[in-house]
Design a protein around this motif. Structure first.
Motif, mmCIF file in Angstrom:
data_model
loop_
_atom_site.group_PDB
_atom_site.id
_atom_site.type_symbol
_atom_site.label_atom_id
_atom_site.label_comp_id
_atom_site.label_asym_id
_atom_site.label_seq_id
_atom_site.Cartn_x
_atom_site.Cartn_y
_atom_site.Cartn_z
ATOM 1 N N ASP A 13 41.736 37.263 32.979
ATOM 2 C CA ASP A 13 42.579 35.846 32.792
ATOM 3 C C ASP A 13 42.401 35.417 34.387
ATOM 4 O O ASP A 13 43.354 34.868 35.006
ATOM 5 C CB ASP A 13 43.447 36.043 32.190
ATOM 6 C CG ASP A 13 44.541 37.231 33.306
ATOM 7 O OD1 ASP A 13 44.076 37.856 33.191
ATOM 8 O OD2 ASP A 13 46.093 37.508 32.660
ATOM 9 N N LEU A 14 42.470 36.311 35.615
ATOM 10 C CA LEU A 14 42.183 36.223 36.642
ATOM 11 C C LEU A 14 40.751 35.893 37.835
ATOM 12 O O LEU A 14 41.186 36.071 38.530
ATOM 13 C CB LEU A 14 43.512 37.984 37.318
ATOM 14 C CG LEU A 14 44.417 37.627 37.487
ATOM 15 C CD1 LEU A 14 45.050 38.973 37.136
ATOM 16 C CD2 LEU A 14 44.969 36.630 37.221
ATOM 17 N N ILE A 15 39.895 36.363 36.571
ATOM 18 C CA ILE A 15 38.859 35.676 37.114
ATOM 19 C C ILE A 15 38.344 34.309 37.474
ATOM 20 O O ILE A 15 38.333 34.522 39.903
ATOM 21 C CB ILE A 15 37.561 35.509 36.010
ATOM 22 C CG1 ILE A 15 37.407 36.916 35.656
ATOM 23 C CG2 ILE A 15 36.316 35.207 36.963
ATOM 24 C CD1 ILE A 15 36.405 37.206 34.592
ATOM 25 N N PRO A 16 38.969 33.365 37.897
ATOM 26 C CA PRO A 16 39.153 32.509 39.534
ATOM 27 C C PRO A 16 39.667 32.679 40.050
ATOM 28 O O PRO A 16 39.790 32.297 41.504
ATOM 29 C CB PRO A 16 40.086 31.688 37.785
ATOM 30 C CG PRO A 16 39.146 31.806 36.844
ATOM 31 C CD PRO A 16 39.699 32.992 36.282
ATOM 32 N N ASP A 39 31.788 40.333 37.142
ATOM 33 C CA ASP A 39 32.477 38.937 36.639
ATOM 34 C C ASP A 39 31.633 38.300 38.161
ATOM 35 O O ASP A 39 31.773 36.709 37.745
ATOM 36 C CB ASP A 39 33.878 39.427 36.566
ATOM 37 C CG ASP A 39 33.990 39.956 34.935
ATOM 38 O OD1 ASP A 39 33.353 39.390 33.640
ATOM 39 O OD2 ASP A 39 34.887 40.061 35.175
ATOM 40 N N LEU A 40 32.085 38.952 39.372
ATOM 41 C CA LEU A 40 31.958 38.229 40.336
ATOM 42 C C LEU A 40 31.073 38.849 41.648
ATOM 43 O O LEU A 40 30.851 40.077 41.206
ATOM 44 C CB LEU A 40 33.108 37.412 40.910
ATOM 45 C CG LEU A 40 34.666 37.027 40.434
ATOM 46 C CD1 LEU A 40 35.950 37.236 41.217
ATOM 47 C CD2 LEU A 40 34.072 35.473 40.361
ATOM 48 N N LEU A 63 43.174 43.320 45.897
ATOM 49 C CA LEU A 63 43.959 41.981 45.024
ATOM 50 C C LEU A 63 44.072 42.159 43.376
ATOM 51 O O LEU A 63 42.696 43.018 42.835
ATOM 52 C CB LEU A 63 42.175 41.008 44.715
ATOM 53 C CG LEU A 63 41.861 40.251 46.412
ATOM 54 C CD1 LEU A 63 40.691 39.823 46.344
ATOM 55 C CD2 LEU A 63 42.538 39.797 46.944
ATOM 56 N N PRO A 64 44.998 41.365 43.302
ATOM 57 C CA PRO A 64 45.359 41.890 41.832
ATOM 58 C C PRO A 64 43.760 41.083 41.289
ATOM 59 O O PRO A 64 43.257 40.007 41.460
ATOM 60 C CB PRO A 64 46.189 40.189 41.715
ATOM 61 C CG PRO A 64 46.755 39.991 43.065
ATOM 62 C CD PRO A 64 45.913 40.552 43.767
#
Length: 93
Positions: A13-16, A39-40, A63-64
């Protein structure tokens, strides 16, 4: 100069927002959302290994949403024309 590729697993839910935060960090040249187990991927270009340590351990890990990272260092850069042949779309040698 040190070039590193940091593979990042993030909370789904926090990828973007994680990608956007990475892109704003000093030393981060590019950020890609990718398929597969990561993911990144962040491409870092820094002056030395101490700067790499700071960005990864104090920056990215703080980073969260960042759950896990794996860092790869680049040894050599090849001529752009060779890269374009392998990754270019619609380009000819």
């Amino acid at each position: 100069m040190v070039t590193a590729f940091v593979f990042i697993q993030a909370r789904k839910d926090l990828i973007p927002s994680t990608g956007e935060a990475l892109a704003e960090m000093e030393g981060v040249a590019e950020v890609y959302s990718v398929t597969g187990p990561w993911d990144l991927i962040a491409v870092l270009r820094l002056k030395d290994l101490e700067a790499l340590d700071e960005v990864v351990t104090q920056g990215i890990h703080a980073l969260p949403g960042v759950e896990r990272t794996e860092t790869h260092l680049a040894f050599r850069t090849y001529p752009r024309r060779l890269l374009d042949q392998g990754f270019g779309l619609g380009t000819s040698p």
